[in-house]
Design an enzyme around this catalytic site. Structure first.
Site, mmCIF file in Angstrom:
data_model
loop_
_atom_site.group_PDB
_atom_site.id
_atom_site.type_symbol
_atom_site.label_atom_id
_atom_site.label_comp_id
_atom_site.label_asym_id
_atom_site.label_seq_id
_atom_site.Cartn_x
_atom_site.Cartn_y
_atom_site.Cartn_z
ATOM 1 C CB ALA A 66 -0.866 -0.096 1.120
ATOM 2 C CD GLU A 113 -2.310 -7.522 3.248
ATOM 3 O OE1 GLU A 113 -1.900 -6.488 2.963
ATOM 4 O OE2 GLU A 113 -2.700 -7.900 4.277
ATOM 5 C CD GLU A 133 1.971 -5.467 5.843
ATOM 6 O OE1 GLU A 133 2.643 -6.540 5.962
ATOM 7 O OE2 GLU A 133 1.036 -5.568 4.704
HETATM 8 C C1 HXC Z 1 5.267 4.452 -1.320
HETATM 9 C C2 HXC Z 1 7.006 3.289 -2.170
HETATM 10 C C3 HXC Z 1 6.746 2.015 -1.476
HETATM 11 C C4 HXC Z 1 5.532 2.061 -1.007
HETATM 12 C C5 HXC Z 1 8.651 1.981 -2.518
HETATM 13 N N1 HXC Z 1 8.151 3.360 -2.659
HETATM 14 N N2 HXC Z 1 7.745 1.165 -1.672
HETATM 15 N N3 HXC Z 1 6.191 4.326 -1.976
HETATM 16 N N4 HXC Z 1 4.594 3.270 -0.866
HETATM 17 N N5 HXC Z 1 4.754 0.928 -0.215
HETATM 18 C C6 HXC Z 1 8.852 4.097 -3.465
HETATM 19 C C7 HXC Z 1 10.130 4.637 -2.722
HETATM 20 O O1 HXC Z 1 9.869 5.599 -1.700
HETATM 21 C C8 HXC Z 1 11.028 5.256 -3.769
HETATM 22 O O2 HXC Z 1 10.578 6.505 -4.093
HETATM 23 C C9 HXC Z 1 10.658 4.470 -5.093
HETATM 24 O O3 HXC Z 1 9.414 3.651 -4.670
HETATM 25 C C10 HXC Z 1 11.968 3.418 -5.411
HETATM 26 O O4 HXC Z 1 11.927 2.514 -3.986
HETATM 27 P P1 HXC Z 1 13.557 2.521 -3.334
HETATM 28 O O5 HXC Z 1 13.131 2.019 -1.933
HETATM 29 O O6 HXC Z 1 14.258 3.434 -3.544
HETATM 30 O O7 HXC Z 1 13.803 1.105 -4.149
HETATM 31 P P2 HXC Z 1 14.741 -0.159 -3.394
HETATM 32 O O8 HXC Z 1 15.959 0.341 -2.817
HETATM 33 O O9 HXC Z 1 15.026 -0.970 -4.777
HETATM 34 O O10 HXC Z 1 14.072 -0.702 -2.261
HETATM 35 C C11 HXC Z 1 12.695 -1.567 -2.763
HETATM 36 C C12 HXC Z 1 12.074 -1.868 -1.673
HETATM 37 C C13 HXC Z 1 11.656 -0.601 -0.598
HETATM 38 C C14 HXC Z 1 12.801 -2.908 -0.663
HETATM 39 C C15 HXC Z 1 10.539 -2.508 -2.118
HETATM 40 O O11 HXC Z 1 11.370 0.244 -1.679
HETATM 41 C C16 HXC Z 1 10.626 -0.766 0.386
HETATM 42 O O12 HXC Z 1 11.127 -1.405 1.379
HETATM 43 N N6 HXC Z 1 9.236 -0.433 0.175
HETATM 44 C C17 HXC Z 1 8.373 -0.439 1.390
HETATM 45 C C18 HXC Z 1 7.712 -1.898 1.454
HETATM 46 C C19 HXC Z 1 6.907 -1.923 2.473
HETATM 47 O O13 HXC Z 1 7.124 -1.623 3.592
HETATM 48 N N7 HXC Z 1 5.418 -2.383 1.890
HETATM 49 C C20 HXC Z 1 4.588 -2.530 2.726
HETATM 50 C C21 HXC Z 1 3.736 -1.183 2.927
HETATM 51 S S1 HXC Z 1 2.453 -1.033 4.177
HETATM 52 P P3 HXC Z 1 11.454 7.816 -4.270
HETATM 53 O O14 HXC Z 1 10.482 8.975 -4.698
HETATM 54 O O15 HXC Z 1 12.435 7.821 -3.221
HETATM 55 O O16 HXC Z 1 12.241 7.370 -5.575
HETATM 56 C C22 HXC Z 1 1.077 -2.160 3.476
HETATM 57 C C23 HXC Z 1 -0.133 -2.107 4.359
HETATM 58 C C24 HXC Z 1 -1.054 -2.961 3.627
HETATM 59 O O17 HXC Z 1 1.355 -2.681 2.330
HETATM 60 C C25 HXC Z 1 -2.052 -2.959 4.294
HETATM 61 C C26 HXC Z 1 -3.424 -3.218 3.640
HETATM 62 C C27 HXC Z 1 -3.458 -3.064 2.221
#
Ligand code: HXC
Length: 259
Positions: A66, A113, A133
């Site tokens: 998300a 999910e 999360e």
């Molecule tokens: C918003 C996101 C994002 C996310 C990545 N980006 N994931 N933006 N929401 N979930 C953005 C980053 O901020 C970044 O933007 C760009 O995408 C590239 O990501 P990087 O981090 O620079 O890439 P990398 O170093 O290759 O790392 C990849 C990654 C990492 C490991 C996937 O991005 C990451 O950990 N993302 C978050 C994953 C996460 O926590 N997901 C769960 C979310 S909570 P910029 O502008 O800086 O280039 C969730 C709750 C669900 O899903 C509840 C029900 C739906």
């Protein structure tokens, strides 16, 4: 309808392919994307020419979850009153045609999910699944704590949800989360092949099989067995059952009319 966060196309006029398309945010799932995805899914489900739907992302990310920037300032009231998740995430559960997830790269949080909401997952060898999360001070909110244990068992699901670690494609296949792992450059071909195979079968039987397998997750075994038997019996009323069995008996390929 024109979309900004997804693209759609059809293959052979039978398979619908929906591609998540927010590359700069690794396909992070925001409201607009989920609304567009819901509309596209409903449209293809209602289109009589379409027999199977494929949901995919980019090579680097199916979806990284998300959209954290959209959620970061949410209060409890925002999440609760806005019915965050349920409002536009549940459409996929009501789609009656098969939906295959073709996953390459990251499928994290809501991305994992979403893949699990599909009927089955075909993974590229670079796929990574996770429910990170916990690292954000929250828990999975779109069925992750329910579907992941059903797919991989309690121990691995707890490990994933409590440590936030990622699972690679090999582990995901071994654990039963994905049905097949293929080389990245073969992902689209393999998924399309599976989708076209499904399209060639009786659509009534395909929809009944999907409905019946899903029943295994929602009730008791006894109820599921009765449900399956009722659908099994009903399929003898279809033209496709007559065709399928006649073709077998006469050693010829079946030509299903989807009725
Ligand atoms: C918003 C996101 C994002 C996310 C990545 N980006 N994931 N933006 N929401 N979930 C953005 C980053 O901020 C970044 O933007 C760009 O995408 C590239 O990501 P990087 O981090 O620079 O890439 P990398 O170093 O290759 O790392 C990849 C990654 C990492 C490991 C996937 O991005 C990451 O950990 N993302 C978050 C994953 C996460 O926590 N997901 C769960 C979310 S909570 P910029 O502008 O800086 O280039 C969730 C709750 C669900 O899903 C509840 C029900 C739906």
């Amino acid at each position: 309808m024109t979309y900004e966060c997804i693209t759609t196309r059809t293959e052979g006029d039978k398979v619908a392919i929906i591609t998540l398309n927010r590359p700069k945010a690794l396909n992070a799932l925001n409201d607009q994307l989920m609304d567009e995805l819901g509309a596209a899914l409903k449209g293809f489900d209602a289109d009589p020419a379409i027999g199977c739907i494929v949901l995919t992302g980019s090579e680097k990310a199916f979806a990284a979850g998300a959209d954290i920037t959209a959620m970061a300032k949410f209060t409890f009231a925002d999440a609760y009153k806005g019915d965050f998740i349920t409002r536009n995430w549940e459409t996929i559960r009501n789609i009656r045609k098969p939906v295959i997830a073709a996953v390459s790269g990251f499928a994290l949080g809501g991305g994992c999910e979403l893949a699990m909401m599909c009927d089955f997952i075909i993974a590229a060898d670079n796929a990574k699944f996770g429910q990170p999360e916990i690292k954000l001070g929250i828990i999975p909110g779109a069925g992750g704590t329910q579907r992941l244990p059903r797919a991989v068992g309690k121990s691995k699901a707890m490990d994933m949800a409590l440590t936030g670690r990622m699972m690679d494609a090999t582990e995901a296949e071994r654990a039963g989360l994905v049905s097949r792992v293929v080389p990245l450059d073969k992902l689209q071909e393999e998924t399309l092949g599976a989708a076209l195979q499904i399209c060639a079968f009786s659509q009534v039987a395909v929809m009944a099989a999907k409905e019946s397998v899903n029943r295994a997750f929602e009730g008791t075994l006894a109820d599921g067995i009765v449900f399956e038997r009722r659908l099994f019996h009903a399929l003898f009323a279809t033209a496709d059952q007559k065709e399928g069995m006649d073709a077998f008996v006469n050693k010829r390929p079946a030509e299903f009319q989807h009725r």
